[in-house]
Design an enzyme around this catalytic site. Structure first.
Site: not given
Length: 966
Positions: A708, A712, A419
């Site tokens: 996070d 996801d 990410d």
């Protein structure tokens, strides 16, 4: 039956006659009064002994039954809050109030399975079949020895085996006990979640264990509901109750139909505030949680392979032991064995039965000990020690391992999909630029027209999940919420002088669309109290909001139509901000008229078209220091780094270039940076081909994914290794991951990669060390048994060697720390054999050398050194053990010639080597009767050390042979 009257007379008091029937009537009247009052009170909340108007049983049943009727009887959620003496605006106030509630309703903890005591692991260690056989041999040996030689002399052989068995059991039990405690500690750390609560009128982060009944808890997308409770206020709230009901469908939570929230469920949409009604064991989930063990052992892929290897070697050892037993019996019963005095041990019928039994017991004991020495029981011990040590050190370096298998798999990772926000960047957002229309606004915010400014303030204050409040002291502001929300609230409060509390009091919320990563926007419909007009405010990714707008405010505050030219200019501005690594957020507004407010079904509509753009906000999130170096290290180690982002692709590529993921000269169409929408649209075949999506076994790649958000979770579960963020990650994401990165830093991801390789490398080191001893011991015992009917090492000596291999050797090699050398090699394929060609190259010459030395001493030691059989056997034992000590240094480096590099930094290794030498000295010089040894002089010690030390130059020479490296 006739009534009886009893009269009492008192001359002093002058009492009149009082019939007993009057007392009966009074008692009946009192009874009826009490009964009726209790029946009457049962319809109304009663004040419990702790001072609250509702008791715990009533609160628990209220939520468990989802009883709306009973909730209405208590006056709704506000009535329950009042009964619990909670101000819904201020929350619980003061430590004394918290302590009182803790005493009245209990703590938010669960009764878990009792921690296993040390003796449980002692009992488990005793269950091994070889231990049972050794104990049986020790009992027989002890009994016959005492009968034959008396208590003073006869206890030595059997007692020695007993002591050795006790030592082996103790070491195994201590190792397993410590492993269990380490996992227990990690489990407690993992369950200690942080939650946002309103206390003393301020939002603050508290531990989930500190929550008490009456607390006001703030929930947002991705949070775990920490206790049972009732919805105070919220918008678009949906929860996943699969942990309670097993149903995967999301449940809508609202104030009118279903305000009940259960502990352990997950928020998947929206945000809200809840009133806690039950905590800990009083929650609906409490009883279920109490039945779940905090530690569940799992066998990883590598552990399964290790156990398979150990079983194969054990079979070979068993065959050797059986061969030794058969040959020993043949030699004994044919009269070819002699005792210490040179006499035949077996003389047919003249030999006493007890001597024959003792001899057979000794043979069986030796055979069993060969099996014990041959079976690499140290491999599972080494695995345990390596994993525990690695997990403990990784925790110190901000990585909490939730699943044991992740340690080993991470070492084989070929691709890391990371990410952007918070992982590569610091997640410390700050407003860097603000555009109104086609012009930037620098510092002169006073130039903004008052009406335009008030709309911006209203949109920021109302359309947010965060909060901006002044400190109690009145100096400064306190901001809460996500980093993006806090950055915008801080900018609006400090630069635009927004009064959030006043704006909230001036409007009533009608409808809300909460932000999620799919829509990339959030909206709110409010009704102003001053004129009853309806206003819609939107906020979100600039390109998304811009597509919803048909007009915009220019720098003068005038509203202009957004034609194609104006839209292109604004799009160019957005791309320019993105190219400068700014995250671009747009604010938009629309006034909704009466005919637009409801649809045919009389539901409020949140208009998302025909909006007017209020402005563009550019947020700067600087890259983390050291992230570029971590990315380069991973790439140098043969691991591909991919950035998966939900932000503007231009912003993402700019940050990717800054972090080193995307090279400046690299084509900007590179697949190193991918938008989340495109990422999720890949088919498994496309994913595997591009090596970007977590597909198990696809093309032989091992993929790690960081995330996070709640969205996801599927990718984290599907990945070979899922890494969630501990600071900004949602509980849904953490629950779906294998490892939690506590500081959200990509450098910690690189550290996990290095530790994963270190775990695999340390285990390979120990396998090489263990197999060298196994091969040498098996060949030596087999040759000696066949040729001379007697093995050169006694049962106690073999158990001591086994202890060195299994525990002390494992501890020494398993505690090596990661080195930069590990990041110079490509990832290890999961299908690669455990014992590589390089390991065979290292171990076979060492094993052959030890075999040659020991057998030479066995058959020519008397002649070479001019010593008796007892000293010769001691020389063999001492040389064999010291060879293992010197070879342990060779095992530190599988490929490097310099085995002493970094030695001084590993104090555990040096300490264990020193301990082994000291214990060996004690075994030879002091415990002669126990170890069946004779004292050696300085010269003999020097010979043993000299022979063992040749292992070092031999190892160096072997590593110089280039053709063996293939």
């Amino acid at each position: 039956m006739p009534e009886t009257t009893v009269t009492t007379v008192s001359s002093d008091l002058g009492c009149l006659d009082v019939p007993l029937t009057i007392h009966k009537k009074r008692w009946r009247s009192a009874f009826v009064t009490i009964y009726c009052s209790r029946a009457f009170q049962s319809f109304f909340p009663s004040v419990s002994d702790n001072g609250f108007k509702l008791d715990q049983k009533t609160l628990t049943q209220l939520v468990k039954d989802k009883s709306l009727d009973q909730l209405q009887e208590f006056g709704g959620v506000e009535g329950v809050a009042s009964a619990l003496k909670t101000d819904t605006a201020l929350g619980v106030c003061g430590d004394a109030d918290v302590a009182h509630r803790l005493e009245a309703f209990g703590s938010n903890t669960y009764k878990t399975e009792a921690t296993k005591r040390f003796f449980h692991f002692v009992w488990e260690a005793c269950q091994d079949l070889t231990i049972f056989i050794l104990i049986g041999c020790a009992v027989l040996s002890l009994a016959f020895g005492i009968v034959e030689h008396g208590l003073r002399e006869g206890w030595s052989d059997g007692g020695s085996i007993f002591l050795a068995v006790i030592l082996v059991i103790s070491v195994s039990a201590i190792s397993n006990y410590r492993q269990h405690r380490e996992f227990d500690k990690l489990s407690k750390v993992g369950s200690n979640l942080q939650i946002e609560a309103v206390r003393n009128g301020e939002r603050q982060q508290i531990s989930i264990f500190e929550i008490v009944v009456g607390d006001v808890i703030c929930l947002k997308n991705g949070d775990q509901v920490p206790a049972d409770g009732l919805l105070l206020e919220g918008y678009s709230l949906e929860v996943d109750e699969s942990s309670m009901t097993g149903e995967s469908d999301h449940v809508e939570i609202n104030q009118s139909q279903n305000p009940f929230l259960f502990s352990g469920t997950k928020v998947v949409e929206g945000y809200a505030q809840m009133l806690v009604t039950s905590v800990g064991m009083n929650t609906t989930w409490g009883e279920m949680m109490s039945q779940i063990s905090s530690y569940a052992s799992e066998q990883t892929h590598l552990q399964a392979r290790i156990h398979g290897l150990a079983s194969s070697i054990g079979i070979v050892g068993l065959l050797v032991a059986l061969s030794n037993l058969i040959v020993s019996k043949i030699y004994y019963f044919t009269g070819n064995t002699k005792d210490r005095h040179g006499k035949k041990e077996f003389n047919g019928s003249r030999t006493k039965v007890n001597r024959i039994i003792m001899a057979v017991v000794g043979m069986v004991g030796t055979a069993v000990t060969i099996v014990v020495a041959a079976i690499p029981e140290g491999l599972p011990v080494a695995m345990t020690i390596t994993f525990c040590y690695a997990m403990k050190r990784m925790m110190a370096e901000k990585a909490m391992v939730r699943k044991l298998s992740a340690c080993e798999i991470m070492g084989s990772a070929t691709t890391i999909c990371t990410d952007k926000t918070g992982t590569l960047t610091m997640n410390q957002m700050k407003v860097a630029k603000f555009w109104i229309g086609e012009k930037p606004v620098e510092e002169a915010y006073s130039s903004i027209s008052s009406r335009h400014l008030s709309l911006i303030q209203e949109g920021v204050a109302m359309n947010t999940t965060g909060c901006a409040s002044r400190h109690i002291s009145g100096s400064g502001f306190e901001f809460s919420g996500s980093p993006t929300e806090k950055a915008i609230l801080s900018w609006a409060s400090l630069e635009l002088h927004m009064d959030m509390e006043r704006l909230k009091n001036n409007s009533v919320i009608q409808d809300v669309e909460a932000f999620n990563s799919h829509r990339k926007r959030s909206g709110i419909l409010i009704k102003r109290k001053i004129d009853n007009t309806m206003q819609v405010h939107w906020k979100g990714a600039a390109e998304v909001i811009l597509a919803m707008c048909t007009s915009y405010h220019n720098a003068s505050g005038d509203i202009k139509d957004m034609d194609d030219d104006a839209k292109k200019i604004l799009e160019h501005i957005i791309q320019g901000m993105a190219a400068s690594s700014l995250r671009c957020i747009a604010l938009a507004h629309k006034e909704v008229y009466a005919e637009e407010q409801v649809d045919p079904e009389h539901k409020t509509l949140l208009k998302d078209n025909g909006l007017t753009l209020l402005g563009l906000v550019g947020l700067k999130d600087p890259c983390r220091p050291g992230v570029k170096k971590a990315v380069e290290d991973c790439q140098h180690a043969g691991v591909n780094i991919k950035m998966i982002t939900g932000d503007n692709i231009f912003t993402a590529k700019s940050i990717a270039t800054e972090c080193g993921i995307l090279k400046p000269e690299e084509d900007k169409t590179s697949d190193a940076v991918i938008e989340g929408v495109q990422f999720r649209s890949y088919t498994p075949e496309e994913s595997a081909e591009s090596r970007q999506y977590p597909c198990h076994g696809k093309k032989g790649h091992v993929v790690a994914v960081t995330g996070d958000g709640t969205n996801d979770a599927p990718a984290l579960k599907e990945a070979d290794v899922g890494l969630s963020m501990g600071m900004q990650g949602t509980e849904v994401a953490k629950d779906s991951s294998d490892i939690v990165i506590m500081d959200d830093d990509f450098a910690s991801v690189a550290t996990v990669l290095m530790w994963g390789r270190c775990v695999y490398n340390n285990i390979q080191k120990f396998i090489q060390f263990q197999l060298t001893v196994n091969v040498a011991a098996l060949v030596i015992n087999f040759v000696a048994a066949v040729s001379a009917s007697k093995v050169p090492l006694t049962a106690v000596q073999l158990l001591w060697v086994n202890l060195i291999m299994d525990t002390l050797g494992a501890l020494a090699l398993a505690t090596d720390k990661p080195t930069k050398e590990l990041m110079e090699n490509p990832p290890v394929r999961r299908t690669e054999p455990l014992i590589t060609n390089i390991m065979w190259r290292n171990l076979l010459p060492q094993a052959m050398y030890q075999i040659a030395v020991v057998l030479t001493l066995r058959f020519r030691g008397n002649t070479i050194f001019g010593v008796d059989d007892q000293v010769q056997d001691t020389l063999i034992f001492n040389t064999f053990v010291l060879c293992q000590v010197f070879n342990e240094f060779n095992a530190r480096k599988l490929e490097k010639k310099n085995v002493f590099k970094g030695l001084l930094t590993n104090k555990i290794f040096l300490g264990i080597i020193a301990l082994i030498i000291v214990l060996q000295l004690v075994m030879v010089e002091l415990l002669n009767k126990y170890a069946d040894t004779e004292r050696l002089n300085w010269g003999q010690w020097g010979v043993c050390l000299g022979i063992a030390a040749i292992s070092w130059p031999l190892g160096w020479v072997v590593k110089c042979l280039p053709y063996l490296n293939a």
